[in-house]
Design an enzyme around this catalytic site. Structure first.
Site, mmCIF file in Angstrom:
data_model
loop_
_atom_site.group_PDB
_atom_site.id
_atom_site.type_symbol
_atom_site.label_atom_id
_atom_site.label_comp_id
_atom_site.label_asym_id
_atom_site.label_seq_id
_atom_site.Cartn_x
_atom_site.Cartn_y
_atom_site.Cartn_z
ATOM 1 N N ASP A 199 0.865 -1.187 0.000
ATOM 2 C CA ASP A 199 0.000 0.000 0.000
ATOM 3 C C ASP A 199 0.898 1.233 0.000
ATOM 4 O OD1 ASP A 199 -2.999 0.878 0.564
ATOM 5 O OD2 ASP A 199 -1.698 2.172 1.770
ATOM 6 N N ASN A 207 -2.821 13.037 -4.417
ATOM 7 C CA ASN A 207 -4.134 13.307 -5.022
ATOM 8 C C ASN A 207 -4.668 14.669 -4.591
ATOM 9 O OD1 ASN A 207 -4.758 11.224 -6.770
ATOM 10 N ND2 ASN A 207 -5.646 9.914 -5.201
ATOM 11 N N ASP A 216 -3.108 9.263 -11.091
ATOM 12 C CA ASP A 216 -3.102 8.157 -12.048
ATOM 13 C C ASP A 216 -1.700 7.946 -12.632
ATOM 14 O OD1 ASP A 216 -5.770 7.726 -11.644
ATOM 15 O OD2 ASP A 216 -6.433 8.683 -13.509
ATOM 16 N N ASP A 242 -4.750 2.302 -4.317
ATOM 17 C CA ASP A 242 -3.289 2.277 -4.277
ATOM 18 C C ASP A 242 -2.795 1.026 -3.558
ATOM 19 O OD1 ASP A 242 -4.237 3.080 -1.798
ATOM 20 O OD2 ASP A 242 -2.529 4.376 -1.378
#
Length: 326
Positions: A199, A207, A216, A242
């Site tokens: 992770d 973000n 992305d 993610d």
């Protein structure tokens, strides 16, 4: 009133492209353009054609030309083309010459394919032309059906591929991951495997500060970093925003396993250049070892690795935690 007449060779070739004029000894005196393609350089009829009827097979010495001259139909096999049987009739045109005329009959499709025949090879009044049209139409239809089936098969394969693929990164998705693990279980083997759950750390900040498009791009970069850090036979999937799963199929020791995963984290920590900005992040990994079998509870294995991941996160991230570590 009977008026005698003759027909010259050119006219005979036009209306009977499969005729052969033979002497009493079977010598070929003339032939139509289509049958010439079968005869080649043959001088005698028996060099190319052999009677394919029971009484001639039983007694090859029977007079084939006498059979033709009687007006009966004769079946002749083309030497070298066992599937090509010609249907022929004959008439005597003088004491020394018999005129034979042949047709392909049921062998027409085979002849068309073997000799690349077209409408120009046949007499305009020959029924073979109608069969030729039917053959060409059938071939066109079958070709179209074949192309349609091929397109449908390609679409099916693409749909199947997309159903197991993460669209953004090109890695497997969860379904694809389970399918590949199932294949590994079906193949058998007793070697120890490792399941890792990875992770990203600080991905939310990327973000929030740079936008989802930048996020992305980061995910694509991370996917390549993971892909390049594993070996042939390992299985990688993106299973969440993610979150990634990695099945490591071969490692020498727990130490080497940890080293593999730490190198992947190092690759992810390389600054990622974006449009007008740079993204910096790391990753946490939880890993457990297990043996794959058809009865293996893969979901339970992933839960153990996921529990180790939370411990890695709680310890500050950027590291690897084994499931049996305190």
């Amino acid at each position: 009133m009977n008026i005698p007449y003759t027909i010259d060779a050119n006219a005979a070739a036009m209306i009977m492209p499969m005729h052969i004029a033979v002497s009493q000894q079977g010598r070929i005196m003339g032939a139509g353009p289509l049958i010439r393609r079968l005869l080649g350089d043959a001088q005698y009829l028996q060099e190319v054609l052999v009677a394919d009827m029971p009484r001639f097979r039983q007694n090859p010495g029977n007079d084939v030309l006498a059979e033709f001259r009687s007006g009966r139909r004769v079946l002749m096999r083309v030497r070298g083309h066992d599937d090509l049987i010609l249907r022929g009739h004959g008439v005597p045109i003088c004491d020394q010459i018999t005129l034979l005329n042949f047709g392909f009959g049921m062998a027409l499709p085979h002849a068309i394919k073997t000799f690349s025949l077209s409408e120009a090879d046949f007499s305009p009044s020959d029924n073979a032309i109608e069969l030729l049209f039917m053959y060409e139409a059938s071939r066109a239809i079958m070709g179209e059906i074949s192309r349609t089936n091929e397109a449908l098969e390609q679409e099916r394969r693409e749909a199947e591929r997309m159903s197991v693929t993460d669209v953004l990164t090109g890695l497997l998705n969860r379904r694809g991951f389970y399918i590949e693990c199932g294949k590994l279980a079906a193949a058998g083997g007793t070697q120890e495997l490792a399941m890792a759950v990875l992770d990203l750390d600080l991905f939310k900040e990327v973000n929030d500060s740079l936008g989802h498009a930048a996020g992305d791009e980061v995910l694509v970069f991370v996917s390549e970093a993971i892909r390049s850090g594993v070996r042939r036979g390992d299985i990688v999937a993106r299973v969440g925003g993610d979150e990634f799963l990695i099945l490591i199929s071969a490692f020498d020791s727990r130490r080497s396993l940890r080293a593999i995963l730490e190198r992947i984290i190092e690759r992810i920590e390389v600054p990622i250049p974006l449009d007008g900005a740079t993204a910096r992040l790391s990753a946490s990994v939880g890993v457990t070892t297990f043996s794959m079998s058809l009865g293996c509870d893969l979901a339970d294995v992933i839960r153990r690795a996921d529990a180790a991941l939370y411990k890695a996160k709680a310890a500050g991230g950027g590291g690897v935690r084994m499931s049996d570590e305190d």
